[in-house]
Design a protein around this motif. Structure first.
Motif, PDB file in Angstrom:
ATOM      1  N   LEU A   1      12.845  12.274  -0.488  1.00 46.65           N
ATOM      2  CA  LEU A   1      12.078  11.082  -0.821  1.00 46.65           C
ATOM      3  C   LEU A   1      11.070  10.843   0.291  1.00 46.65           C
ATOM      4  CD1 LEU A   1      11.824   8.660  -2.853  1.00 46.65           C
ATOM      5  CD2 LEU A   1      13.188   7.362  -1.210  1.00 46.65           C
ATOM      6  N   VAL A   2       9.796  10.721  -0.092  1.00 47.17           N
ATOM      7  CA  VAL A   2       8.741  10.523   0.898  1.00 47.17           C
ATOM      8  C   VAL A   2       7.982   9.232   0.595  1.00 47.17           C
ATOM      9  CG1 VAL A   2       8.470  13.003   1.251  1.00 47.17           C
ATOM     10  CG2 VAL A   2       7.018  11.834  -0.435  1.00 47.17           C
ATOM     11  N   LYS A   3       7.192   8.788   1.573  1.00 44.09           N
ATOM     12  CA  LYS A   3       6.290   7.665   1.339  1.00 44.09           C
ATOM     13  C   LYS A   3       4.935   7.992   1.957  1.00 44.09           C
ATOM     14  CE  LYS A   3       7.717   4.941   5.397  1.00 44.09           C
ATOM     15  NZ  LYS A   3       8.287   3.648   5.865  1.00 44.09           N
ATOM     16  N   PHE A   4       3.882   7.386   1.400  1.00 45.18           N
ATOM     17  CA  PHE A   4       2.545   7.565   1.951  1.00 45.18           C
ATOM     18  C   PHE A   4       1.714   6.338   1.614  1.00 45.18           C
ATOM     19  CE2 PHE A   4       2.717   9.692  -2.185  1.00 45.18           C
ATOM     20  CZ  PHE A   4       1.664   9.106  -2.866  1.00 45.18           C
ATOM     21  N   ASN A   5       0.686   6.110   2.406  1.00 39.96           N
ATOM     22  CA  ASN A   5      -0.225   5.004   2.169  1.00 39.96           C
ATOM     23  C   ASN A   5      -1.252   5.431   1.134  1.00 39.96           C
ATOM     24  OD1 ASN A   5      -2.576   3.148   2.554  1.00 39.96           O
ATOM     25  ND2 ASN A   5      -1.285   2.327   4.197  1.00 39.96           N
ATOM     26  N   ILE A   6      -1.475   4.609   0.118  1.00 40.09           N
ATOM     27  CA  ILE A   6      -2.400   4.967  -0.949  1.00 40.09           C
ATOM     28  C   ILE A   6      -3.794   5.241  -0.406  1.00 40.09           C
ATOM     29  CG2 ILE A   6      -2.999   2.571  -1.455  1.00 40.09           C
ATOM     30  CD1 ILE A   6      -2.700   5.558  -3.941  1.00 40.09           C
TER      31      ILE A   6
ATOM     32  N   VAL B   1      -0.902  12.199   3.902  1.00 45.48           N
ATOM     33  CA  VAL B   1       0.082  12.130   5.000  1.00 45.48           C
ATOM     34  C   VAL B   1       1.392  11.569   4.459  1.00 45.48           C
ATOM     35  CG1 VAL B   1       0.609  11.188   7.266  1.00 45.48           C
ATOM     36  CG2 VAL B   1      -1.755  11.810   6.690  1.00 45.48           C
ATOM     37  N   TRP B   2       2.392  12.432   4.362  1.00 43.81           N
ATOM     38  CA  TRP B   2       3.687  12.045   3.805  1.00 43.81           C
ATOM     39  C   TRP B   2       4.716  11.916   4.931  1.00 43.81           C
ATOM     40  CZ3 TRP B   2       4.609  15.534  -1.144  1.00 43.81           C
ATOM     41  CH2 TRP B   2       3.536  15.356  -2.017  1.00 43.81           C
ATOM     42  N   THR B   3       5.542  10.901   4.825  1.00 51.85           N
ATOM     43  CA  THR B   3       6.629  10.688   5.775  1.00 51.85           C
ATOM     44  C   THR B   3       7.962  10.669   5.038  1.00 51.85           C
ATOM     45  OG1 THR B   3       5.169   9.324   7.162  1.00 51.85           O
ATOM     46  CG2 THR B   3       7.552   9.118   7.532  1.00 51.85           C
ATOM     47  N   ASP B   4       8.951  11.353   5.584  1.00 55.56           N
ATOM     48  CA  ASP B   4      10.270  11.364   4.950  1.00 55.56           C
ATOM     49  C   ASP B   4      10.926   9.987   5.030  1.00 55.56           C
ATOM     50  OD1 ASP B   4      10.040  13.988   4.300  1.00 55.56           O
ATOM     51  OD2 ASP B   4      11.613  14.722   5.626  1.00 55.56           O
ATOM     52  N   VAL B   5      11.459   9.533   3.918  1.00 58.29           N
ATOM     53  CA  VAL B   5      12.308   8.346   3.872  1.00 58.29           C
ATOM     54  C   VAL B   5      13.765   8.789   3.795  1.00 58.29           C
ATOM     55  CG1 VAL B   5      12.876   6.221   2.629  1.00 58.29           C
ATOM     56  CG2 VAL B   5      10.498   7.021   2.727  1.00 58.29           C
ATOM     57  N   ILE B   6      14.034   9.697   2.876  1.00 56.94           N
ATOM     58  CA  ILE B   6      15.351  10.344   2.786  1.00 56.94           C
ATOM     59  C   ILE B   6      15.100  11.841   2.845  1.00 56.94           C
ATOM     60  CG2 ILE B   6      17.453  10.653   1.443  1.00 56.94           C
ATOM     61  CD1 ILE B   6      16.904   7.979   0.104  1.00 56.94           C
ATOM     62  N   PRO B   7      15.374  12.491   3.974  1.00 55.71           N
ATOM     63  CA  PRO B   7      15.072  13.915   4.118  1.00 55.71           C
ATOM     64  C   PRO B   7      15.929  14.779   3.192  1.00 55.71           C
ATOM     65  CG  PRO B   7      15.458  12.864   6.252  1.00 55.71           C
ATOM     66  CD  PRO B   7      15.916  11.904   5.203  1.00 55.71           C
ATOM     67  N   GLU B   8      15.499  16.017   3.035  1.00 59.14           N
ATOM     68  CA  GLU B   8      16.268  16.999   2.268  1.00 59.14           C
ATOM     69  C   GLU B   8      17.594  17.286   2.959  1.00 59.14           C
ATOM     70  OE1 GLU B   8      15.696  21.557   0.515  1.00 59.14           O
ATOM     71  OE2 GLU B   8      14.825  20.991   2.449  1.00 59.14           O
TER      72      GLU B   8
ATOM     73  N   ASP C   1       0.813  -1.222   0.000  1.00 65.18           N
ATOM     74  CA  ASP C   1       0.000   0.000   0.000  1.00 65.18           C
ATOM     75  C   ASP C   1       0.845   1.271   0.000  1.00 65.18           C
ATOM     76  OD1 ASP C   1      -2.332  -1.459   0.041  1.00 65.18           O
ATOM     77  OD2 ASP C   1      -2.642  -1.288   2.209  1.00 65.18           O
ATOM     78  N   MET C   2       2.159   1.128   0.189  1.00 69.56           N
ATOM     79  CA  MET C   2       3.018   2.304   0.333  1.00 69.56           C
ATOM     80  C   MET C   2       3.532   2.783  -1.025  1.00 69.56           C
ATOM     81  SD  MET C   2       2.729   2.820   3.505  1.00 69.56           S
ATOM     82  CE  MET C   2       3.826   4.233   3.582  1.00 69.56           C
ATOM     83  N   ILE C   3       3.410   4.084  -1.241  1.00 69.23           N
ATOM     84  CA  ILE C   3       3.901   4.739  -2.449  1.00 69.23           C
ATOM     85  C   ILE C   3       5.118   5.576  -2.078  1.00 69.23           C
ATOM     86  CG2 ILE C   3       3.359   6.313  -4.335  1.00 69.23           C
ATOM     87  CD1 ILE C   3       1.646   3.809  -4.395  1.00 69.23           C
ATOM     88  N   TYR C   4       6.174   5.473  -2.868  1.00 72.76           N
ATOM     89  CA  TYR C   4       7.391   6.271  -2.677  1.00 72.76           C
ATOM     90  C   TYR C   4       7.462   7.327  -3.778  1.00 72.76           C
ATOM     91  CZ  TYR C   4       8.884   2.714   0.654  1.00 72.76           C
ATOM     92  OH  TYR C   4       8.962   1.872   1.730  1.00 72.76           O
ATOM     93  N   ALA C   5       7.743   8.563  -3.385  1.00 69.08           N
ATOM     94  CA  ALA C   5       7.769   9.667  -4.355  1.00 69.08           C
ATOM     95  C   ALA C   5       8.896  10.631  -4.025  1.00 69.08           C
ATOM     96  CB  ALA C   5       6.429  10.404  -4.362  1.00 69.08           C
ATOM     97  N   LEU C   6       9.444  11.239  -5.062  1.00 70.71           N
ATOM     98  CA  LEU C   6      10.484  12.265  -4.922  1.00 70.71           C
ATOM     99  C   LEU C   6       9.824  13.617  -5.130  1.00 70.71           C
ATOM    100  CD1 LEU C   6      13.622  12.574  -4.589  1.00 70.71           C
ATOM    101  CD2 LEU C   6      13.711  12.748  -7.090  1.00 70.71           C
ATOM    102  N   THR C   7      10.045  14.544  -4.207  1.00 73.09           N
ATOM    103  CA  THR C   7       9.331  15.817  -4.269  1.00 73.09           C
ATOM    104  C   THR C   7      10.209  16.990  -3.829  1.00 73.09           C
ATOM    105  OG1 THR C   7       7.329  16.984  -3.522  1.00 73.09           O
ATOM    106  CG2 THR C   7       8.436  15.569  -1.907  1.00 73.09           C
ATOM    107  N   ASP C   8       9.868  18.173  -4.365  1.00 75.16           N
ATOM    108  CA  ASP C   8      10.488  19.395  -3.856  1.00 75.16           C
ATOM    109  C   ASP C   8       9.497  20.206  -3.010  1.00 75.16           C
ATOM    110  OD1 ASP C   8       8.817  20.573  -5.735  1.00 75.16           O
ATOM    111  OD2 ASP C   8      10.427  21.310  -7.022  1.00 75.16           O
ATOM    112  N   LYS C   9       8.360  19.589  -2.664  1.00 77.50           N
ATOM    113  CA  LYS C   9       7.404  20.262  -1.785  1.00 77.50           C
ATOM    114  C   LYS C   9       8.017  20.395  -0.396  1.00 77.50           C
ATOM    115  CE  LYS C   9       2.604  20.100  -0.212  1.00 77.50           C
ATOM    116  NZ  LYS C   9       1.315  19.345  -0.264  1.00 77.50           N
TER     117      LYS C   9
END
Length: 704
Positions: free
Chosen positions: A322-327, A332-339, A307-315
């Motif tokens: 790099l963040v992840k969120f449940n579809i 609700v986004w959680t950092d996987v690799i912070p800025e 159910d987890m989606i990983y996305a790269l964002t500049d938000k």
């Protein structure tokens, strides 16, 4: 080889072209008629006497092109060492080039060029080690001007859809084959643009297209992208429209499918920066769920795990995170690799995430698991640019390339579990990196901003101001210029030249803030940075005005055109390549309006109009000014930056040039914006570019 002593006299023959001519200084340029045409912007009238050159289908435009080609060819033919430069390029180019392998189904695929083949050939090797040609683009057309624009396989590797580009056009065709037998199994899909093919099982694939434009296919405006699904065994006319049209009008759109084939990912945007992201969960009977709406940020799907989606964002992260969120809870986004302070990009393979950081335009790489735990820092072969580290989840052997300005691109095999690297393929180029220097310096721009620049040359040069120098940059669209080897630059440096690349604002070297600092009403920062780079090289004795050439392509062509009209005294030679040169009308052609994030448009406001006009190269050519010796480079099939930009700029320069520096318009036939050109076309253009630069700097012959 080294340059002979340079003679600074003009040394230019009086040239005559075919067709009707007019006299400008010492050159008989082809006659370019002027037709009265006036546009009005916020009460200000702007003359556009060469508007007629925008019609690429008109006979008078075709006649003008024919005469300009003849004039340019006549001039270049007078350069005594032009063919010698061409021979040098052809000789160094003639080495085997092999790309990183990738697996699809039961086969391992790789691209290879034997040396001087027009296009790379796609090969494959089976489990028994037997290798065969899979696709040979050199057989697509007689002169090698039809290229392989991309290939996509279904998950099992049994079906493939490959795209071809004819004459360099962005308009592609998709050909569908049985990947096992290589037999064509369906009708060809036509009128595809800015699209790949994304397979959904064995049923078919998604692709994107615009309606056939009214008017010229190469220049008419395209702004309504549509995504279709092609069902195998059916006609294209029956393809199902997934999204797009007046009810969902977007300039660029695509649908991709996740590796587990559970999610469809819709990416939609109006410009080259900022996007909307929607995701459909195919395990449920739901429509696309909005993940990001509006165009304030860039957010791209990376991977999925359950159910987890990983996305790269500049938000909320100008340097990317790099963040992840449940579809089921996409807000609700959680950092996987912070800025961090360095710009981040990522790839996945072998069950890991690879974080590629860019510091001062140079790469470093870290390996993480999917929870964001650091596995290791990856040791790279040196200081430069690393790309790759991508692959399927179960493939533990991944590949990456490493290069810099004096290191030919080498491919390495990397074991994702052990973290060990070994050379996979090292090119046998006739070039010894030990004989060269690549140094990074920092200089100060007009407003006090520190700018990095890489300066590359052969050991032993004297800082006496007499070294022929190419100053190359881009400065836009969040594109970063990272160190990379080029055989063209190798020949330039082997002959004693300097190749300098400043990482100016507008690019992505320092993230979103660096990009935005070179957009819209801050665009002149880009030109100021480029000018400051040239002044630094001259001040430090690397070169001088009489030995400097300005070079850039596309947005970099605008960079050169704007710089040479703002500071015509900066350099001896200028190469505006496939440039955006009419800043009042760039948004009227093909997908040009999509560049408005960087440029703004003349219709936005009086202030924006006046700002654009104040640096628009077509509108800033003045009578009585001595401009550099100029070779404007374009192609007849360029439907990205239409050749009308170059035609109008060339006409203005030829009319108003006040000194004996020539103005040439070099027009490549059966070529587009750059991608997919044949090897012969690339060698020919660069032979002309290097020989013209040296000739205009006063060189009479090459020293043996």
């Amino acid at each position: 080889m080294r340059f002979n002593s340079l003679i600074l006299s003009a040394g230019v023959a009086f040239l005559t072209s075919c067709g009707t001519q007019k006299m400008t200084n010492n050159f008989h340029y082809p006659e370019t008629k002027k037709v009265s045409h006036t546009d009005e912007y916020f009460g200000t009238k702007v003359e556009d006497p060469y508007r007629w050159l925008e019609d690429d289908r008109a006979e008078d435009t075709k006649d003008w092109v024919k005469r300009e080609v003849a004039f340019t060819n006549d001039y270049l033919a007078k350069i005594p060492f032009r063919e010698e430069i061409r021979a040098q390029l052809k000789d160094i180019w003639n080495y085997e080039k092999i790309g990183a392998p990738f697996k699809e189904g039961d086969f391992t695929y790789f691209y290879k060029n034997d040396g001087l083949q027009a296009q790379f050939v796609l090969y494959r090797t089976d489990k028994n080690g037997n290798t065969e040609v899979f696709l040979d683009p050199n057989k697509f057309s007689e002169k090698g001007t039809t290229s392989l624009a991309g290939v996509s396989f279904n998950k099992k590797g049994t079906l493939a859809a490959y795209s071809i580009s004819e004459g360099g056009s962005d308009w592609n065709k998709i050909i569908i084959i049985n990947a096992l037998t290589k037999e064509k199994i369906d009708e060809t899909i036509v009128d595809v643009k800015f699209s790949g093919a994304s397979w959904l099982g064995d049923e078919g694939f998604f692709y994107s297209s615009y309606d056939k434009p009214k008017g010229s296919e190469l220049s008419a405006k395209t702004d309504t992208h549509k995504v279709y699904f092609h069902q195998l065994g059916t006609k294209q006319s029956q393809d199902r429209l997934i999204i797009g049209g007046e009810n969902f009008k977007r300039r660029y759109m695509s649908i991709g499918v996740s590796d587990d084939e559970r999610f469809e990912i819709l990416n939609a945007s109006e410009a080259t920066n900022g996007n909307e992201l929607y995701i459909k969960d195919l395990s449920k009977k739901t429509d696309f769920v909005p993940v990001q709406k509006g165009y304030d940020f860039n957010t791209d799907f990376v991977d999925s795990k359950g159910d987890m989606i990983y996305a790269l964002t500049d938000k909320n992260a100008p340097n990317m995170r790099l963040v992840k969120f449940n579809i089921n809870n996409p807000d609700v986004w959680t950092d996987v690799i912070p800025e961090t302070e360095n710009v981040l990009s990522v790839s996945t393979g072998g069950g890991y995430i690879f974080a590629k950081y860019m510091k001062d335009a140079v790469t470093s790489v870290k390996q993480f698991d999917y929870d964001g735990k650091l596995i290791r820092d990856i040791q790279l072969p040196g200081i430069g640019t690393a790309n790759g580290f991508g692959g399927k989840e179960k493939e533990k052997d991944l590949y990456f390339s490493f290069t810099n300005y004096i290191t030919p691109g080498t491919i390495y095999k990397f074991n994702a579990d052990a973290g060990k690297s070994e050379v996979y393929q090292k090119p046998k180029v006739k070039f010894n990196p030990e004989d060269y220097v690549s140094e990074q310096v920092f200089f100060t721009s007009k407003d006090g901003t520190k700018i990095p620049m890489m300066i590359n040359y052969k050991k032993g040069i004297q800082l006496d101001g007499k070294n022929p120098t190419i100053l190359y940059s881009y400065g836009g669209f969040n594109i970063s210029l990272q160190p990379a080897f080029s055989v063209v630059n190798a020949i330039w440096m082997e002959n004693g030249g300097i190749y300098a690349v400043p990482n100016i604002r507008g690019g992505g070297e320092y993230g979103k803030k660096w990009h935005d600092a070179g957009t819209k009403m801050q665009k002149k920062n880009v030109f100021d940075d480029f000018i400051a780079a040239g002044e630094y090289l001259q001040r430090k004795g690397y070169t001088s005005k009489d030995f400097m050439a300005l070079s850039g392509r596309s947005n970099g062509g605008l960079l050169v055109g704007a710089t040479m009209t703002m500071r015509p005294d900066l350099a001896k030679v200028a190469f505006p390549g496939v440039g955006v040169l009419d800043m009042l009308r760039y948004n009227k052609f093909t997908a040009g309006a999509g560049w408005s994030y960087d440029y703004g448009t003349a219709e936005d406001s009086r202030e924006m109009f006046e700002y654009l006009k104040s640096y628009s190269p077509v509108h800033q050519v003045r009578k009585g000014v001595c401009y550099p010796s100029t070779m404007i480079i374009t192609s007849d099939h360029d439907d990205r930056v239409v050749p009308a930009h170059s035609f109008k700029f060339g006409a203005e320069l030829q009319e108003k040039q006040s000194c004996n520096n020539p103005v040439l318009v070099r027009i490549e036939t059966n070529a587009g914006h750059g991608a997919g050109r044949s090897t012969d076309q690339v060698i020919g253009e660069n032979a002309d570019l290097l020989s013209f630069a040296l000739y205009e700097m006063g060189l009479k012959n090459l020293k043996k």
